[in-house]
Design an enzyme around this catalytic site. Structure first.
Site, PDB file in Angstrom:
ATOM      1  CG  ASP A  54      -2.179   4.791   3.497  1.00  0.00           C
ATOM      2  OD1 ASP A  54      -2.034   5.152   2.314  1.00  0.00           O
ATOM      3  OD2 ASP A  54      -3.194   5.066   4.170  1.00  0.00           O
ATOM      4  CG  HIS A  94     -10.676   3.929   1.652  1.00  0.00           C
ATOM      5  ND1 HIS A  94      -9.493   4.594   1.895  1.00  0.00           N
ATOM      6  CD2 HIS A  94     -11.647   4.684   2.227  1.00  0.00           C
ATOM      7  CE1 HIS A  94      -9.756   5.713   2.579  1.00  0.00           C
ATOM      8  NE2 HIS A  94     -11.056   5.786   2.789  1.00  0.00           N
ATOM      9  CG  ASP A 122      -6.273   3.526  -0.626  1.00  0.00           C
ATOM     10  OD1 ASP A 122      -6.851   3.246   0.424  1.00  0.00           O
ATOM     11  OD2 ASP A 122      -5.236   4.211  -0.675  1.00  0.00           O
ATOM     12  CG  HIS A 168      -2.016   1.009   1.174  1.00  0.00           C
ATOM     13  ND1 HIS A 168      -3.264   0.782   1.670  1.00  0.00           N
ATOM     14  CD2 HIS A 168      -2.048   2.263   0.669  1.00  0.00           C
ATOM     15  CE1 HIS A 168      -4.024   1.853   1.491  1.00  0.00           C
ATOM     16  NE2 HIS A 168      -3.295   2.769   0.885  1.00  0.00           N
ATOM     17  CG  ASN A 211      -9.386   9.016   5.917  1.00  0.00           C
ATOM     18  OD1 ASN A 211      -9.907   8.612   6.949  1.00  0.00           O
ATOM     19  ND2 ASN A 211      -9.990   8.984   4.753  1.00  0.00           N
ATOM     20  CG  HIS A 264      -1.056   6.699  -1.871  1.00  0.00           C
ATOM     21  ND1 HIS A 264      -2.225   6.607  -2.577  1.00  0.00           N
ATOM     22  CD2 HIS A 264      -1.318   6.179  -0.639  1.00  0.00           C
ATOM     23  CE1 HIS A 264      -3.169   6.069  -1.804  1.00  0.00           C
ATOM     24  NE2 HIS A 264      -2.648   5.803  -0.622  1.00  0.00           N
ATOM     25  CG  LEU A 265       4.859   4.798  -6.244  1.00  0.00           C
ATOM     26  CD1 LEU A 265       5.267   3.858  -7.379  1.00  0.00           C
ATOM     27  CD2 LEU A 265       6.085   5.174  -5.411  1.00  0.00           C
ATOM     28  NE  ARG A 266       0.502  11.315  -2.938  1.00  0.00           N
ATOM     29  CZ  ARG A 266      -0.616  10.973  -2.328  1.00  0.00           C
ATOM     30  NH1 ARG A 266      -1.625  10.459  -3.016  1.00  0.00           N
ATOM     31  NH2 ARG A 266      -0.747  11.151  -1.026  1.00  0.00           N
TER      32      ARG A 266
HETATM   33 ZN   LIG Z   1      -7.292   4.110   2.011  1.00  0.00          ZN
END
Ligand SMILES: [Zn+2]
Length: 424
Positions: A306, A180, A153, A61, A279, A63-65
């Site tokens: 995350d 999510h 997600d 999990h 979150n 986030h590479l953006r």
């Molecule tokens: Zn999430």
């Protein structure tokens, strides 16, 4: 490229191996594990005396953006942060710009990671088109393009009927659904955990039940459709209990938590520190205890970060409007090693949760040092002490609540397919 990793404590629960040994890597694969192996001529060696040698860590999990939000992170900086943190494989979430709801975006990520990245990247596609929550995405196409799971997600799939169909369809084509779990009506305008601290700080709260209800719904849908389901970033004692009970009934549910949920409570929000805004939100001591118990008894399968990079401008604002999320790739390992030091997990369990289990859940052939396996390895110095200095991290972003923390334990060498990816 050949490599001999010498004298480390090799821990590989996939084959019940835990002993001081050498690992010989040849042509990108694990060739041999044993005592006092001789290095063939010209083979580079890594001295792992006093260190752990484990199957490369896997974070399902992240986030590479990239594409679209490269000012926060991109595939190069994100995978470099992963390698620095000991990760050899990561799964990246689809809330990029555009989102990963088609072959082209998935292909772009895979190709850029292969040519410029520092670790393996497995994209997660969307459940719904544009993450709009209205129409199912082409999961077959996403799977064909290399996606290992689907998830919206960052947003729940609010429509239960759509989630039901998504679970059925995903099971049919053999792709995992990651939930999510969040009820947005209950979240309302909330910006932190609802409780004593939110009242004191005068901030609107997000009740635990916003997560619990969504977890319960998705677990029930997984049970009803007999489909595999993975719950992302579990943060509440209620979710842990629901998942534990579901597992006991034989529901095919797995889940992850993140290091901040077993390390911090919502006390970290005091001072209105936006680096403690995420979150789901940081919860209370009872939840932290339940998360640890869930990790210990196997209810929680994985530790995932995350990793959620944000630009300073998105965090250096008042708490109510700040972006959610923190970076986590470079602090996950030491924070997780604490669980071993305090006796919550054995070292073997930790390796399961940070390498074997996530590999199995997303269905990648990693998480093992068996002879013939891809030589993804992480060498860990459990005694290395260091201080988190955000400006020195490999990530482009600096949003960590652990700035200034003393950490114990670090990946000193991350090996990807037999090649040293970090440090390099
Ligand atoms: Zn999430």
């Amino acid at each position: 490229m050949n490599l001999l990793i010498k004298n480390g404590r090799v821990i590989d629960p996939s084959q019940g191996f835990d002993d001081v040994a050498d690992v010989l890597v040849e042509a990108g694969l694990v060739k041999e594990i044993g005592k006092s192996l001789k290095a063939p001529a010209g083979v580079a060696t890594v001295d792992a005396a006093g260190k752990y040698v484990v199957p490369g860590l896997v974070d399902m999990h992240v986030h590479l953006r990239d594409p679209g939000l490269e000012y926060k992170e991109d595939i190069v900086s994100g995978t470099r942060a992963a390698a620095a943190g000991g990760f050899t494989s990561i799964a990246c979430m689809p809330n990029t710009k555009p989102v990963i709801d088609n072959k082209a975006v998935a292909g772009y990520i895979i190709n850029k990671a292969k040519s410029e990245g520092f670790c393996n990247v497995f994209p997660v596609g969307c459940i719904t088109y544009g993450m709009g929550g209205e129409r199912m995405a082409e999961m077959g196409e996403l799977k064909e393009a290399g996606c290992v799971a689907v998830s919206d997600d960052g947003r729940p799939v609010a429509n239960a009927e759509l989630m039901r169909r998504a679970l059925e369809y995903a099971r049919g084509i053999g792709i995992l659904v990651i939930s999510h779990a969040e009820d947005l009506a209950l979240v309302g305008e909330g910006v932190m955990n609802e409780g004593f601290t939110s009242t004191e700080l005068g901030l609107k709260g997000i009740p635990r039940v916003a997560e619990d209800i969504a977890t319960a719904r998705d677990v029930m849908l997984a049970e009803y459709t007999n489909s595999p389901l993975h719950i992302a970033h579990v943060s509440t004692r209620g979710s842990v209990r629901l998942i534990r009970e579901a597992k006991a009934r034989g529901v095919k549910v797995t889940c992850e938590t993140a290091p901040h949920y077993f390390t911090l409570t919502d006390d970290a929000v005091r001072g209105y520190d936006t680096n403690a805004k995420m979150n789901p939100p940081l919860r209370e001591a009872d939840d932290v205890a339940a998360i640890k118990e869930g990790l210990r008894d196997g209810t929680i399968d994985c530790i995932a970060t995350d990793h959620a990079p944000h630009h300073l401008d998105e965090k250096d604002v008042e708490f109510n409007v700040a972006a959610n999320g923190i970076i986590g790739l470079e602090t996950s390992l030491p924070l997780s090693l604490k669980l071993v030091e305090e006796g919550t997990l054995t070292l073997n369990q930790l390796v399961e949760k940070m390498s074997i289990n996530p590999s199995k859940i997303i269905g990648i052939s990693r998480g093992s040092l068996k002879i013939g396996s891809v030589a993804d390895l992480t060498v860990i110095d459990p005694t290395a002490e260091w201080t988190v200095e955000p400006e020195k991290l490999a990530s482009k972003s600096r949003n960590t609540p652990f700035a200034g923390w003393r950490m114990k334990g670090a990946a000193t060498c991350t090996i990807l397919g037999g090649v040293v990816a970090f440090p390099r």
